[in-house]
Design an enzyme around this catalytic site. Structure first.
Site, short mmCIF file in Angstrom:
data_model
loop_
_atom_site.label_atom_id
_atom_site.label_comp_id
_atom_site.label_asym_id
_atom_site.label_seq_id
_atom_site.Cartn_x
_atom_site.Cartn_y
_atom_site.Cartn_z
CB CYS A 198 44.88 -21.95 49.83
SG CYS A 198 43.29 -22.62 50.36
CG HIS A 277 51.78 -13.29 58.08
ND1 HIS A 277 50.65 -12.98 58.80
CD2 HIS A 277 52.02 -14.60 58.34
CE1 HIS A 277 50.24 -14.04 59.47
NE2 HIS A 277 51.05 -15.04 59.19
CG HIS A 362 52.63 -18.64 30.91
ND1 HIS A 362 51.82 -18.88 29.83
CD2 HIS A 362 53.92 -18.76 30.46
CE1 HIS A 362 52.57 -19.16 28.77
NE2 HIS A 362 53.85 -19.08 29.12
CG HIS A 366 44.43 -20.27 45.76
ND1 HIS A 366 44.31 -21.65 45.74
CD2 HIS A 366 43.61 -19.83 46.74
CE1 HIS A 366 43.45 -22.02 46.68
NE2 HIS A 366 43.01 -20.95 47.30
CG ASN A 399 40.17 -24.07 46.84
OD1 ASN A 399 41.34 -24.39 46.82
ND2 ASN A 399 39.72 -23.08 47.60
#
Length: 468
Positions: A198, A277, A362, A366, A399
């Site tokens: 995502c 990562h 703002h 996700h 989602n």
């Protein structure tokens, strides 16, 4: 005058003449030397001026000209009740699996107007490459058409194309699909990102930024989506059933530019991208994993119990890096001081969580699920108002994977909340495990009356109460 005197005078005059010649020669060489140096300096100054002028003309700043989010047709609307009904009718799931999916949906934060592809509304569901391709084509082509209409751009003016979809990766690639449909020029630079979850949408933005640093006077098109058909799991493994309940149809197309004159018409300026990562750690790497289940060898995406902890771990690492660029010095000092005390003096000391509300106007987090949003809200200390775009996007669209942060920004625009100078923080999580963020600065007020986005015709219905 004696011969000796004449000889002496001649020698003296000859010496004087010789010295004069030597002196003139040396002066000429000095002048020549310095004239060469002066010419060299003038040449360097000219080159420097030309380079500076060219750099100013061909700005390395990256602008977001505009973006478009795809809104599926009404015949794709699927309520929670209809979803469970379709799940039962397919005959693939045990009763306990159906009950489990119902519980997931009840706690999901979804409303009853999310979208699924028509292939999943058939009895039985039609899971195939043909149907997956139809879904992806409708989403991608629809989003790009809307974007070209909004920006009044010609498809042939696009020099860079980046598509991302985690699950569905046919041959030819999705980027080739776009090139073929819109007849893009043969010199276009194409990239197709797969398997990155995502957060791939923000990875694509970062890749576009890097490319725009090299290729001057260029437009880059980023297309982010996910494929619900190819990701649908027909087995009874609970860890794989969760993704059936959460993922819905959606996609976004984003136009970026490094042309300085585009600053006048663009909406946003890209300030920062930070990629984190944690794939080197096994628990993070295995937290989202596509594989076959143990019983029927049916492929699905497994979400492990360590998913939330992996997300938190990646988020902390990401904001630690991002903080150096955006946080006030006092906030940085508080974080560093508590970190040092905890590491070297007292392990029981809690590391200070910086107040990112001081940096951003703002927040677009996700829509991984209600539990994810609740945890992020707690960690960052966000108010219900600040997390409203994320919660409403989860409620209305579900989602939509990598495109969710764009539906959230579209929500802010439709509400008339974007003002010139506002700073926007997009946060996304993905398999691997990754946390990626992008920071934007609004270049102008965004007038909701002039905007056409998926919220425009129903924005007055929001926010709604999503408490359970």
């Amino acid at each position: 005058m004696s011969m000796f005197s004449m000889s002496f005078l001649f020698l003296a005059q000859s010496k004087s003449y010789t010295l004069s010649i030597i002196r003139d020669y040396l002066n000429t060489q000095i002048l020549f030397k310095y004239s060469n140096i002066f010419s060299l300096l003038m040449w360097c100054a000219s080159i420097s001026y030309i380079v500076t002028f060219y750099q100013k003309k061909c700005s390395k700043k990256v602008y977001l000209v505009d973006f478009a989010c795809y809104k599926p047709f009404p015949n794709g609307i699927c309520s929670k009740e209809l979803f469970i009904k379709q799940t039962k009718s397919g005959g693939n799931f045990k009763d306990e699996s159906i009950d489990f999916q119902k519980k997931i949906l009840d706690r999901s934060g979804f409303g009853d107007k999310t979208y699924v592809p028509e292939s999943l509304l058939k009895i039985p569901q039609n899971i195939s490459i043909v149907e997956a391709r139809k879904e992806t084509e409708s989403v991608i082509f629809g989003a790009i058409n809307d974007l070209l209409l909004k920006t009044k751009m010609k498809a042939e003016d696009i020099e860079i194309l980046i598509t991302n979809c985690s699950i569905f990766n046919p041959v030819p690639s999705l980027s080739a699909m776009v090139v073929n449909h819109f007849k893009l020029k043969h010199t276009i630079l194409c990239y197709n990102l797969s398997g990155m979850g995502c957060s791939a949408g923000l990875i694509a933005i970062d890749l576009a930024k890097q490319l725009l640093q090299v290729h001057q006077n260029s437009y880059a098109l980023v297309v982010s989506t996910e494929n619900t058909n190819s990701g649908y799991y027909l087995g009874n493994n609970r860890s794989m059933l969760v993704s059936n309940c959460l993922f819905r149809v959606g996609g976004a197309a984003i136009l970026l530019s490094n042309i300085s004159s585009d600053s006048q018409r663009s909406k946003y300026h890209l300030k920062h991208t930070v990629r984190t990562h944690k794939g080197s750690q096994d628990t993070c790497y295995n937290s989202v994993f596509q594989k076959e289940d143990e019983t029927n060898k049916i492929t699905g995406v497994s979400l492990s119990k360590e998913l939330m902890s992996s997300a938190g771990f990646a988020l902390k690492a990401n904001i630690t890096t991002l903080g150096k660029y955006v946080l006030p010095l006092l906030e940085q000092f508080k974080f560093v001081s508590t970190f040092v005390v905890k590491k070297y003096f007292n392990n029981k000391v809690k590391i200070y969580t910086p107040d990112f509300k001081l940096c951003f106007d703002h927040f677009c987090v996700h829509t991984g699920g209600k539990a994810v949003l609740d945890e992020i809200q707690k960690v960052l200390g966000l108010s219900d108002f600040q997390l409203e775009p994320s919660k409403m996007t989860l409620y209305r669209y579900g989602n939509t994977s990598s495109s969710s942060v764009w539906y959230e920004l579209a929500y802010c625009e439709a509400k008339g909340r974007i003002r010139k100078g506002d700073r926007i923080w997009q946060i996304a999580f993905g398999s691997g495990f990754k946390c990626n963020t992008a920071v934007w600065c609004a270049l102008r007020n965004v007038d909701p009356i002039k905007e056409i986005n998926p919220w425009s015709d129903e924005i007055n219905e929001f926010p709604v109460d999503v408490s359970i």
